[in-house]
Design an enzyme around this catalytic site. Sequence first.
Site, mmCIF file in Angstrom:
data_model
loop_
_atom_site.group_PDB
_atom_site.id
_atom_site.type_symbol
_atom_site.label_atom_id
_atom_site.label_comp_id
_atom_site.label_asym_id
_atom_site.label_seq_id
_atom_site.Cartn_x
_atom_site.Cartn_y
_atom_site.Cartn_z
ATOM 1 N N ARG A 46 -94.977 15.189 -37.985
ATOM 2 C CA ARG A 46 -95.409 14.298 -36.901
ATOM 3 C C ARG A 46 -95.109 12.855 -37.298
ATOM 4 N NH1 ARG A 46 -100.389 12.847 -36.835
ATOM 5 N NH2 ARG A 46 -101.242 14.919 -37.183
ATOM 6 N N TYR A 98 -88.628 2.978 -12.110
ATOM 7 C CA TYR A 98 -88.671 4.429 -12.233
ATOM 8 C C TYR A 98 -90.060 4.908 -11.769
ATOM 9 C CZ TYR A 98 -88.666 9.077 -14.207
ATOM 10 O OH TYR A 98 -88.759 10.439 -14.364
ATOM 11 N N ASP A 170 -85.610 -1.375 -19.872
ATOM 12 C CA ASP A 170 -85.310 0.057 -19.820
ATOM 13 C C ASP A 170 -83.796 0.168 -19.613
ATOM 14 O OD1 ASP A 170 -84.821 2.689 -19.013
ATOM 15 O OD2 ASP A 170 -86.779 2.898 -18.042
ATOM 16 N N LYS A 195 -81.251 11.310 -20.356
ATOM 17 C CA LYS A 195 -80.183 10.979 -19.399
ATOM 18 C C LYS A 195 -78.847 10.789 -20.120
ATOM 19 C CE LYS A 195 -83.843 11.043 -16.794
ATOM 20 N NZ LYS A 195 -84.627 9.866 -16.479
HETATM 21 C C1 LIG Z 1 -85.939 9.456 -16.406
HETATM 22 C C2 LIG Z 1 -86.294 8.046 -16.617
HETATM 23 C C3 LIG Z 1 -87.448 7.695 -17.306
HETATM 24 C C4 LIG Z 1 -88.437 8.731 -17.826
HETATM 25 O O1 LIG Z 1 -87.869 9.511 -18.817
HETATM 26 P P1 LIG Z 1 -88.322 11.046 -19.112
HETATM 27 O O2 LIG Z 1 -87.421 11.410 -20.236
HETATM 28 O O3 LIG Z 1 -88.100 11.816 -17.869
HETATM 29 O O4 LIG Z 1 -89.751 10.987 -19.488
HETATM 30 C C5 LIG Z 1 -87.702 6.346 -17.492
HETATM 31 N N1 LIG Z 1 -86.866 5.400 -17.019
HETATM 32 C C6 LIG Z 1 -85.751 5.713 -16.343
HETATM 33 C C7 LIG Z 1 -84.877 4.623 -15.837
HETATM 34 C C8 LIG Z 1 -85.430 7.037 -16.110
HETATM 35 O O5 LIG Z 1 -84.329 7.344 -15.416
#
Ligand SMILES: *Cc1c(COP(=O)(O)O)cnc(C)c1O
Length: 377
Positions: A46, A98, A170, A195
């Site tokens: 962890r 998001y 982000d 992603k």
């Molecule tokens: C998908 C996404 C998130 C969240 O990520 P997860 O891996 O689904 O928890 C946050 N910000 C953006 C821009 C995203 O596309």
Amino acid sequence: MRFATRAIHVGQEPDPSTGATVPPIHLTSTYTQESPGQHKGYDYSRSGNPTRSGLEESLAALENGAACCAFASGLAATNSLFTLLSPGDAVVCYSDLYGGTYRLLEENYRRWGLEARYTDDTAAASFARLVDSKTKLLWVETPSNPLLRILDIAALAEIAHQAGALLAVDNTFATPALQQPFSLGADYVIHSTTKYIGGHSDLIGGAVIVKDPALIEPLSFQQMAVGAVPGPFDVYLTHRGIKTLSIRMQRHSENAQQLADHFVGHKAVESVVYPGLSVHPEHELAGRQMSAFGGMVSLVLAGGRDAAYRLCERTQVFALAESLGGVESLISHPASMTHASIPKEVRESRGVTDGLVRLSVGIEDVEDLIEDLEQAL
Ligand SMILES: *Cc1c(COP(=O)(O)O)cnc(C)c1O
């Protein structure tokens, strides 16, 4: 080392005990100690795992940051950062956020005493108006989701720093292959590695990267104390995906540009939203801030919700699915999928209308992608 070389080599040193060119996946919860407290830097998975350390080194190197903490998902990464704030603090965000980040701020943190303030205006001055002595963090996604608006990272960093706050970007949509927020003054970079970073739609993961080494300690503490850590298999897949990030992003961007150009002026399409089009409101800023315009395109259909649903149901190459950033093309209807948790009036006032479909343009042959949308329209 330059970007594509770093993507392939950093955190991927051959295994010293066997010479294995690709390091092994460390499937272990614990580590054998020589004497109580005497170990080789790892005591429990962890708090640390060598496979995870490799990914963290790689992501820090790709963003030109000091250090990185990997998490079990993008939202776990986001949550670790919000947790560092205190009741009474304020965070200022661009409203095209998001959906899960918005939900976290509104459903969890508002109750807990963190105030989120939103601006609908991409101009940096509109952020400045919402910043006060309570503001500890500015939070932006650029390009934003799903309207693909571009925010001026350098201008926002200046506003944040003048107020004694930090700027979090982000960078999920652009990735470090196309946009380097730290070089523009940002303090934190957040990724949903689910992603483009992973790139193959086969895992869930997230990360926070910091520019100032002093900022990593509180995040490592959250990672260890809360335990929202990724498992070694997911980490391995993420790191494997990173090796092709550079060429994938290039191809995603080329395909998206061709597809966007093709549908401009199409009779079924009211507008094409893509930062690479000269009609995009921040086309010039995107050109300065990004090395290419990315793989996301939104189409606003002339026929509204019904037309959007028909398109989503009829495509054959584009799969109707949430998420984005994989090698395969996906289509989605944000109003009823990713953004369904945002109240309808709020959503529509922000431009996420029922006629809008979001495309994650994959790296297939672009002619097949265009033909698929044409037949479905
Ligand atoms: C998908 C996404 C998130 C969240 O990520 P997860 O891996 O689904 O928890 C946050 N910000 C953006 C821009 C995203 O596309």
